[in-house]
Design an enzyme around this catalytic site. Structure first.
Site, mmCIF file in Angstrom:
data_model
loop_
_atom_site.group_PDB
_atom_site.id
_atom_site.type_symbol
_atom_site.label_atom_id
_atom_site.label_comp_id
_atom_site.label_asym_id
_atom_site.label_seq_id
_atom_site.Cartn_x
_atom_site.Cartn_y
_atom_site.Cartn_z
ATOM 1 N N TYR A 1 14.114 -2.769 -3.487
ATOM 2 C CA TYR A 1 13.040 -3.013 -4.479
ATOM 3 C C TYR A 1 11.830 -2.257 -4.458
ATOM 4 O O TYR A 1 11.247 -2.091 -5.755
ATOM 5 C CB TYR A 1 12.765 -4.600 -4.153
ATOM 6 C CG TYR A 1 12.008 -5.322 -4.982
ATOM 7 C CD1 TYR A 1 11.720 -5.589 -6.314
ATOM 8 C CD2 TYR A 1 10.659 -5.323 -4.214
ATOM 9 C CE1 TYR A 1 10.872 -6.058 -6.768
ATOM 10 C CE2 TYR A 1 9.531 -6.199 -4.780
ATOM 11 C CZ TYR A 1 9.675 -6.706 -5.974
ATOM 12 O OH TYR A 1 8.462 -7.133 -6.758
ATOM 13 N N GLY B 1 0.465 -0.756 -4.951
ATOM 14 C CA GLY B 1 -0.487 -1.757 -4.596
ATOM 15 C C GLY B 1 -1.437 -1.273 -5.780
ATOM 16 O O GLY B 1 -1.555 -0.404 -6.385
ATOM 17 N N CYS C 1 0.812 -1.170 0.115
ATOM 18 C CA CYS C 1 0.162 -0.054 0.159
ATOM 19 C C CYS C 1 0.859 1.394 0.025
ATOM 20 O O CYS C 1 1.956 1.271 0.246
ATOM 21 C CB CYS C 1 -0.925 0.032 1.394
ATOM 22 S SG CYS C 1 -1.843 -1.349 1.250
ATOM 23 N N ASN D 1 -0.736 2.085 5.814
ATOM 24 C CA ASN D 1 0.514 1.477 5.048
ATOM 25 C C ASN D 1 1.249 0.784 6.338
ATOM 26 O O ASN D 1 1.993 1.638 7.133
ATOM 27 C CB ASN D 1 1.336 2.399 4.014
ATOM 28 C CG ASN D 1 2.643 1.593 3.753
ATOM 29 O OD1 ASN D 1 3.678 2.106 3.733
ATOM 30 N ND2 ASN D 1 2.371 0.255 3.497
ATOM 31 N N SER E 1 13.692 -3.042 -11.435
ATOM 32 C CA SER E 1 14.388 -2.392 -10.189
ATOM 33 C C SER E 1 15.860 -2.816 -10.124
ATOM 34 O O SER E 1 16.616 -2.233 -9.120
ATOM 35 C CB SER E 1 13.666 -2.898 -9.120
ATOM 36 O OG SER E 1 13.274 -4.430 -9.210
#
Ligand code: SF4
Length: 469
Positions: free
Chosen positions: A252, A38, A12, A112, A293
């Site tokens: 990441y 998300g 989130c 979150n 990433s």
């Protein structure tokens, strides 16, 4: 690497704005920039000073807001949320912000993180007669706030926050006030920005850039901020000695253009690549990063090792959202759709393949095979973070311990399983060096999933949270 196939799922992103006539629209843009945090649901709750109005739905931000009537979402204050749900939580009722109405004042919450003692608190609330509408741990906090006093104030919120244990960044909205809270250990990121006279709050600073806002400061661990027409005030509901920002935000999870706790994510990843090259260089011809990433780390590795960085793997950006496919078999098929080798670059080369992390190893195996099928003479896998051996209790949905390849196999076994010619991970020291350039500001990182050193403990906490966010 791709979130949806790797087995790490972001939990989130939150966005809030106070004092702008286009609050709902700006929230849409802010949420859009944090879509990577998300993709299963999104929503906004707006206040016009008298009442709260919500718009939310399942799916991507664009899907949810496609038919939004922004004129019906008038008001100069808004909080928004993008959601990744844990198992069993993918239902509209759990999409945030959660909105609770009462005769006196309403409250909306966007969260979150993960409340580790949510299950216990929920049981206590139910025993005392509360009926909870969702399976989200965020609802637990709403009940605790309402039970802490008649009115929703800094005091009632602080009292409720002191009952929860875990990692959390909260935006709490009532008709005429917005509250911003960060857990006492500061595990999840949360920043304050300004857009003209308006205050902006977001999980990632990329949301500020998206709407033309400027970064003002980080929310501090244990800080409770109140924003109202009188301005912004701050208090601490808890104090801890050291901040422990989630290291995976750098490795990441966050966007490379975001600054997390004063450190740019791309720069930290590049440093990880450099440290990795210092620690475990190997004789090879080219360095290739797994998009997206791992590209920054691959650039850093190439720079440090003096080897050329090549775009040896391409990501197809227009493939459907394979992450919603639940089975392992389908996930693995997703890799084939999303990643392609550049044969003319790979063929006949000794390749150093840089990836940010390995969870189950199934994806790495397929990528190594893909490179070998494209003619790579050797594939040396270099991972720009320490191996993941432990579950996360702080809001990142990882695979369970049984599925974590590094928890169950030696380095040699992992190399053999994924078909690599060699494998090496970045050390814990290397990771810290790459991120923590100035410990007086940054004060530490959480590396619990890699090292087992958990900064916050709670008996009975589950690996996969009770529908956390
Ligand atoms: S355990 Fe790992 S994923 Fe979870 S907060 Fe700590 S570093 Fe981040």
């Amino acid at each position: 690497m791709l979130a949806e196939i790797k087995g790490i799922n972001e939990e989130c992103g939150v966005f809030g704005i106070w004092g702008h006539e286009k609050a709902a629209e700006l929230t849409y843009y802010g949420l859009h920039s944090m879509q990577h945090r998300g993709q299963e649901g999104a929503g906004v709750v707006v206040s016009d000073g008298n009442q709260l109005k919500a718009h939310k739905g399942l799916g991507l931000v664009n899907d949810v807001f496609k038919n939004a009537d922004f004129s019906a979402l008038s008001g100069n204050v808004a909080v928004g949320h993008v959601r990744y749900s844990t198992q069993g939580g993918k239902v509209l009722e759990n999409v945030q912000p959660l909105l609770f109405r009462s005769q006196t004042e309403s409250i909306a919450l966007a969260h979150n993180g993960n409340i580790m003692n949510a299950y216990k608190l929920r049981g206590e609330l139910e025993e005392e007669g509360s009926i909870l509408q969702t399976s989200s741990d965020t609802e637990v906090l709403a009940h605790l706030i309402k039970r802490s006093g008649n009115k929703i104030t800094e005091e009632t919120i602080a009292k409720a926050l002191n009952q929860v244990v875990g990692a959390y960044a909260y935006l709490i909205l009532k008709e005429n006030k917005m509250f911003v809270a960060l857990d006492p250990t500061g595990i999840r990121p949360l920043s304050i920005g300004r857009l003209g006279e308006a205050y902006v709050v977001a999980s990632e600073t990329c949301a500020f850039d998206q709407i033309g806002a400027t970064f003002e400061r980080e929310v501090l661990p244990g800080e409770l901020i109140t924003i109202s027409k009188e301005g912004m005030t701050s208090t601490r509901f808890a104090m801890r000695e050291q901040r422990k920002m989630c290291a995976m935000e750098y490795v990441y999870l966050s966007r490379p253009d975001s600054d997390v706790n004063h450190v740019n994510v791309h720069a930290s990843r590049k440093n990880m690549g450099k440290e990795l090259a210092k620690e475990s260089n190997v004789s090879a011809d080219i360095v290739v990063g797994v998009p997206d990433s791992s590209i920054s780390a691959a650039i850093g590795y190439a720079e440090e090792s003096g080897l050329p960085y090549e775009m040896g793997i391409i990501k197809n950006r227009y493939v459907g959202r394979t992450f919603i496919q639940p089975s392992q078999e389908l996930r693995e098929q997703g890799v084939k759709l999303k990643l392609s080798p550049v044969r003319s670059i790979i063929e006949g080369q000794r390749v150093i393949m840089i990836d940010d992390s390995i969870v189950r190893g199934t994806t790495s195996k397929r990528i190594v095979q893909m490179l070998k099928d494209a003619g790579a003479k050797e594939v040396h896998v270099r991972i720009a973070s320490p191996s993941i051996k432990n579950p996360c209790y702080y809001g990142i949905d990882m695979s369970t311990r049984d599925e974590l390849i590094a928890a169950n196999h030696t380095l040699e076994e992992i190399s053999e399983i994924i078909g690599a010619d060699s494998i090496a991970y970045l050390s814990e020291e290397g990771l810290e060096k790459a991120i923590l350039k100035d410990k007086t500001i940054h004060q530490g990182i959480c590396t619990a999933c890699m090292t087992g050193k958990y900064p916050v403990k709670e008996e009975g906490a589950k690996e996969i949270a009770y529908t956390s966010c």
